[in-house]
Motif scaffolding. Structure first.
Motif, mmCIF file in Angstrom:
data_model
loop_
_atom_site.group_PDB
_atom_site.id
_atom_site.type_symbol
_atom_site.label_atom_id
_atom_site.label_comp_id
_atom_site.label_asym_id
_atom_site.label_seq_id
_atom_site.Cartn_x
_atom_site.Cartn_y
_atom_site.Cartn_z
ATOM 1 N N GLU A 34 -8.081 -32.367 62.362
ATOM 2 C CA GLU A 34 -6.742 -31.957 61.931
ATOM 3 C C GLU A 34 -6.665 -32.174 60.420
ATOM 4 N N CYS A 35 -6.009 -31.237 59.728
ATOM 5 C CA CYS A 35 -5.904 -31.364 58.267
ATOM 6 C C CYS A 35 -4.550 -30.823 57.806
ATOM 7 N N TYR A 36 -3.942 -31.543 56.873
ATOM 8 C CA TYR A 36 -2.579 -31.218 56.430
ATOM 9 C C TYR A 36 -2.459 -31.370 54.913
ATOM 10 N N VAL A 37 -1.662 -30.480 54.308
ATOM 11 C CA VAL A 37 -1.175 -30.703 52.939
ATOM 12 C C VAL A 37 0.025 -31.623 53.056
ATOM 13 N N VAL A 38 0.090 -32.643 52.202
ATOM 14 C CA VAL A 38 1.147 -33.648 52.371
ATOM 15 C C VAL A 38 1.821 -33.979 51.035
ATOM 16 N N GLY A 39 2.932 -34.685 51.157
ATOM 17 C CA GLY A 39 3.555 -35.356 50.020
ATOM 18 C C GLY A 39 4.222 -34.448 49.019
ATOM 19 N N GLY A 40 4.008 -34.807 47.744
ATOM 20 C CA GLY A 40 4.721 -34.143 46.662
ATOM 21 C C GLY A 40 4.464 -32.659 46.570
ATOM 22 N N TYR A 41 3.270 -32.204 46.963
ATOM 23 C CA TYR A 41 2.981 -30.773 46.870
ATOM 24 C C TYR A 41 3.889 -29.979 47.810
ATOM 25 N N VAL A 42 4.079 -30.496 49.027
ATOM 26 C CA VAL A 42 4.959 -29.814 49.986
ATOM 27 C C VAL A 42 6.400 -29.851 49.483
ATOM 28 N N ARG A 43 6.823 -31.012 49.007
ATOM 29 C CA ARG A 43 8.181 -31.134 48.448
ATOM 30 C C ARG A 43 8.412 -30.104 47.354
ATOM 31 N N ASP A 44 7.426 -29.963 46.459
ATOM 32 C CA ASP A 44 7.617 -29.088 45.300
ATOM 33 C C ASP A 44 7.615 -27.611 45.651
ATOM 34 N N ILE A 45 7.086 -27.250 46.801
ATOM 35 C CA ILE A 45 7.214 -25.864 47.251
ATOM 36 C C ILE A 45 8.695 -25.506 47.381
ATOM 37 N N PHE A 46 9.460 -26.416 47.958
ATOM 38 C CA PHE A 46 10.898 -26.164 48.157
ATOM 39 C C PHE A 46 11.687 -26.292 46.859
ATOM 40 N N LEU A 47 11.169 -27.088 45.934
ATOM 41 C CA LEU A 47 11.849 -27.245 44.643
ATOM 42 C C LEU A 47 11.420 -26.174 43.646
ATOM 43 N N ASP A 48 10.535 -25.264 44.105
ATOM 44 C CA ASP A 48 10.046 -24.180 43.261
ATOM 45 C C ASP A 48 9.365 -24.719 42.008
ATOM 46 N N ARG A 49 8.591 -25.788 42.208
ATOM 47 C CA ARG A 49 7.821 -26.381 41.109
ATOM 48 C C ARG A 49 6.333 -26.221 41.435
ATOM 49 N N THR A 50 5.554 -25.862 40.441
ATOM 50 C CA THR A 50 4.125 -25.655 40.660
ATOM 51 C C THR A 50 3.346 -26.905 40.301
ATOM 52 N N SER A 51 2.228 -27.085 40.978
ATOM 53 C CA SER A 51 1.369 -28.235 40.721
ATOM 54 C C SER A 51 -0.080 -27.854 40.973
ATOM 55 N N LYS A 52 -0.967 -28.455 40.214
ATOM 56 C CA LYS A 52 -2.410 -28.249 40.398
ATOM 57 C C LYS A 52 -3.026 -29.376 41.230
ATOM 58 N N ASP A 53 -2.225 -30.402 41.553
ATOM 59 C CA ASP A 53 -2.705 -31.530 42.347
ATOM 60 C C ASP A 53 -2.264 -31.338 43.799
ATOM 61 N N ILE A 54 -3.228 -31.264 44.710
ATOM 62 C CA ILE A 54 -2.916 -31.003 46.122
ATOM 63 C C ILE A 54 -3.520 -32.128 46.958
ATOM 64 N N ASP A 55 -2.671 -32.814 47.722
ATOM 65 C CA ASP A 55 -3.134 -33.910 48.578
ATOM 66 C C ASP A 55 -3.298 -33.428 50.012
ATOM 67 N N PHE A 56 -4.468 -33.723 50.586
ATOM 68 C CA PHE A 56 -4.754 -33.401 51.980
ATOM 69 C C PHE A 56 -4.958 -34.688 52.769
ATOM 70 N N VAL A 57 -4.404 -34.728 53.969
ATOM 71 C CA VAL A 57 -4.665 -35.820 54.908
ATOM 72 C C VAL A 57 -5.399 -35.243 56.101
ATOM 73 N N THR A 58 -6.480 -35.887 56.487
ATOM 74 C CA THR A 58 -7.223 -35.476 57.678
ATOM 75 C C THR A 58 -7.189 -36.609 58.695
ATOM 76 N N VAL A 59 -7.188 -36.257 59.954
ATOM 77 C CA VAL A 59 -7.302 -37.277 60.997
ATOM 78 C C VAL A 59 -8.799 -37.526 61.174
ATOM 79 N N GLY A 60 -9.268 -38.643 60.636
ATOM 80 C CA GLY A 60 -10.689 -38.925 60.515
ATOM 81 C C GLY A 60 -11.024 -39.089 59.046
ATOM 82 N N SER A 61 -12.293 -39.079 58.713
ATOM 83 C CA SER A 61 -12.731 -39.328 57.340
ATOM 84 C C SER A 61 -12.345 -38.191 56.398
ATOM 85 N N GLY A 62 -11.538 -38.525 55.389
ATOM 86 C CA GLY A 62 -11.211 -37.538 54.368
ATOM 87 C C GLY A 62 -12.395 -37.249 53.469
#
Length: 481
Positions: A34-62
């Motif tokens: 399982e893999c997800y985009v998380v945190g500030g990047y998701v928040r900023d999609i709704f705030l219409d703010r762009t970012s080059k930093d993308i955090d992913f969380v995986t269930v297991g070893s990232g």
């Protein structure tokens, strides 16, 4: 900010625009993760703010997923692995993809460093600081773009609220830096802090003592760079963190009364000056100068029966306080600190000119002492005119404009900014067969003062003739005459 009417398509449309998300999702599917985009990047999609930093969380070893992603991206990707932290970063075409395994955390009372265990996505979302940062979007193919928002972060974005996912007392006690982050996010985004969350910050404020000065100052710098930085400092004051992390600033608060005479609240005045500067300049060090320009007023406050409340020499004493404050806050002890101290020391000079007769000599001296920082000094001076007396403000601004015009005229005519006396110390020593001594310095100082006072032009021949006259009064005779 765009209207937050989430309809299930907003995340999907955004993720489809960046091919990295499909690629990461395909890699995760191949690995059965399982893999997800998380945190500030998701928040900023709704705030219409762009970012080059993308955090992913995986269930297991990232780290394992990151390594496979880097291989798939090929030679244009680089990877850095931090095994002690269980994280990895892949850089690719300007993007920074951060990977970590889902985890749960527990804390000891004397440290903000958690005890980390493998966990589920739910565990990972629960450990997040605020609801608006606890949202996740799936990148696996069968659920691509699905939003997981267990703490109703979307609603808090709609309501412009900063709120913790779980009990705020536990959240802030576990990691007290989150208290500073709450204030910082509220300042940057123009949000309010949820009342229960804010009350918990005040209750847990003493816990900030386990956080390093560097981490605290990093948050202060982000507050300082925001559009309305006073908002952050006012919030820090309200929750009583300010008196712990910045006691000199907190000491500016309040108004003293004596014989029916008071003075303005220097903290509120400082906040207004800070915002005035922020409206005109993104220079964060000029903003620091605004924050500290009156920092010595509590130490210099006196009451005089004739004059009322006075703050004599608060600019010079404030200049001396700047290095101590910078050192304690772990701010840079370099030219940036010297710049701030210089502006604090000089900030009364334009005001003094405004209040008195604007003479060429006084303007030349200010220009000489400020050098290349004269424009910043004048901007700070203009920001410092905050009286509620409209007539006083009008008069000050008119005289301030006169000072600015004289600065331009004298700079063009006399070339005073950063000037060195046109007769050097070496020339003085050669002319009178002197070794380095106080006499050389006195002659050079006399030439400088004569130029600043307008007695002679900033010209070598005029300055040399003046040197000969000054030396003759001192009983010196040129060796080559």
């Amino acid at each position: 900010m765009q209207e937050l009417d989430y309809n299930g398509e907003m995340i999907l449309e955004h993720l489809e625009q960046q091919p990295a998300f499909r690629l990461v999702g395909d890699v995760a599917d191949e690995m059965g993760r399982e893999c997800y985009v998380v945190g500030g990047y998701v928040r900023d999609i709704f705030l219409d703010r762009t970012s080059k930093d993308i955090d992913f969380v995986t269930v297991g070893s990232g780290i394992e997923v990151a390594e496979q992603v880097a291989r798939r991206l090929g030679k244009h990707a680089t990877i850095a692995v931090f095994r002690n932290f269980g994280t990895a970063q892949v850089k690719w075409h300007g993007l920074e993809l951060e990977f970590v395994g889902a985890r749960k955390e527990s804390y000891t009372h004397d440290s903000r460093n958690p005890i980390v265990e493998d966990g589920t996505l739910d565990d990972d979302q629960r450990r997040r600081d605020f609801t608006i940062n606890a949202m996740a979007a799936c990148v696996n193919r069968d659920r691509f773009g699905d939003l997981l928002d267990p703490f109703d972060g979307i609603q808090d974005l709609r309501d412009k609220l900063i709120r913790t996912p779980l009990d705020p007392d536990i959240t802030f006690s576990d990691d007290p830096l989150r208290m500073m982050r709450a204030v910082r996010f509220a300042t940057q985004l123009g949000f309010e802090i949820f009342p229960e969350t804010f009350a918990a910050i005040e209750r847990n404020r003493e816990r900030i003592g386990i956080i390093s000065k560097e981490r605290i100052t990093d948050e202060l710098m982000k507050i300082m760079k925001s559009a309305v930085p006073s908002r952050g400092f006012m919030l820090l004051d309200r929750c009583r963190l300010l008196e712990i992390i910045f006691p000199e600033l907190a000491a500016l608060k309040g108004v003293s009364q004596m014989n029916g005479r008071g003075h303005k609240d220097n903290f509120l005045h400082t906040m207004q000056v800070l915002d005035n500067v922020a409206q005109q300049s993104d220079n964060v060090w000029l903003r620091w100068a605004a924050l500290l320009h009156d920092i010595a007023k509590p130490a210099t406050k006196r009451y005089d029966d004739k004059l009322g409340w006075t703050f004599h020499n608060h600019n010079f004493i404030g200049e001396k306080m700047v290095p101590r404050i910078f050192k304690r806050l772990r701010l840079p002890m370099n030219e940036k600190m010297k710049y701030v101290a210089k502006l604090v020391g000089l900030h009364m000079r334009p005001i003094a000119l405004v209040e008195e007769e604007v003479t060429d000599s006084a303007v030349r001296r200010m220009l000489f002492e400020a050098g290349d920082d004269i424009d910043d000094l004048m901007l700070l001076c203009a920001a410092d005119i905050t009286s509620k007396n409209r007539e006083k403000v009008r008069r000050y601004r008119e005289n301030y404009d006169l000072v600015r015009r004289k600065l331009v005229e004298l700079e063009e005519k006399d070339r005073i900014r950063n000037f060195q006396p046109p007769v050097t110390g070496e020339e003085i020593m050669q002319t009178f067969d002197l070794q380095p001594c106080a006499t050389v310095g006195k002659i050079k100082e006399a030439i400088k003062n004569a130029i600043l006072d307008g007695k002679l032009a900033n010209d070598h021949d005029e300055a040399r003739n003046y040197m000969l006259a000054v030396a003759a009064e001192m009983g010196l005779i040129p060796v080559n005459d």
